[in-house]
Motif scaffolding. Structure first.
Motif: not given
Length: 198
Positions: A161-173
């Motif tokens: 979830a490292i980028l979740a708040d920046l627009g890249v969800s955990e699932r997408r990453l």
């Protein structure tokens, strides 16, 4: 071959710069490098994006003076390269002395021939301990938790979830492959600035 870039968030958007990892030996070195790239102050968010020939990619996030956060797309593959091993060893809590010994045997642009044998040897004590008693019986670990026996897992490792708040969800990453860094940069609105330093 490696590609590494720094993305620093500013009031005007993201600024990108390519970076050499030749003098980086530890995650602390990498975090210091990221903080130096912060454009507007020590509290800026800086991302270090690393990839090796589409085999694996890693994201290191530094928010001011907080501890760096790390995600590696494929730990088993990354651990066979020097910079990937630096990240996976940190995530797995491997001893620094062991890390230095491992880096001495790794090719900066490739893998080490005996890697699989070393992994098997490292796993044998953990298996033996589990056979002797219930002390090593584990509850199912969370997805972001490293294996308690120190073995390098096949697949993602670190904070998904490292980028979740920046627009890249955990699932997408977790689903990214191939041109992962391009996809990440595009989601951040930084595709053009990243492309400029590739």
């Amino acid at each position: 071959m490696y590609f590494a870039a720094l993305l620093a968030r500013t009031e005007d958007g993201w600024e990108a710069s390519d970076t050499e990892l030749d003098d980086v030996e530890t995650l602390s070195d990498l975090a210091d490098l990221a903080r130096e790239a912060a454009a507007d102050g020590a509290d800026d968010t800086v991302l270090v994006l690393v990839e090796q020939e589409d085999a694996w990619f890693g994201v290191v996030r530094v928010d001011g003076e907080e501890d760096p956060r790390v995600f590696v797309s494929n730990a088993a593959v990354a651990a066979r390269s020097s910079y990937g091993a630096m990240l996976t060893d940190e995530l797995l809590g491997h001893d620094q002395d062991d890390e230095e010994d491992d880096l001495d045997t790794l090719d900066l642009d490739g893998t080490e021939d005996g890697y699989e044998d070393e992994t098997a040897e490292a796993a044998e004590p953990a298996q033996a301990a589990g056979a002797d008693g219930a002390a090593d019986v584990l509850d199912g670990p969370d997805a972001d938790d490293p294996p308690s026996d120190g073995a390098v897992p096949a697949g993602p490792l670190g904070e998904s979830a490292i980028l979740a708040d920046l627009g890249v969800s955990e699932r997408r990453l977790l689903a990214l492959d191939g041109d992962a860094l391009v996809t990440i940069a595009d989601a951040l609105g930084a595709a053009e600035v990243l492309e400029a330093v590739r």
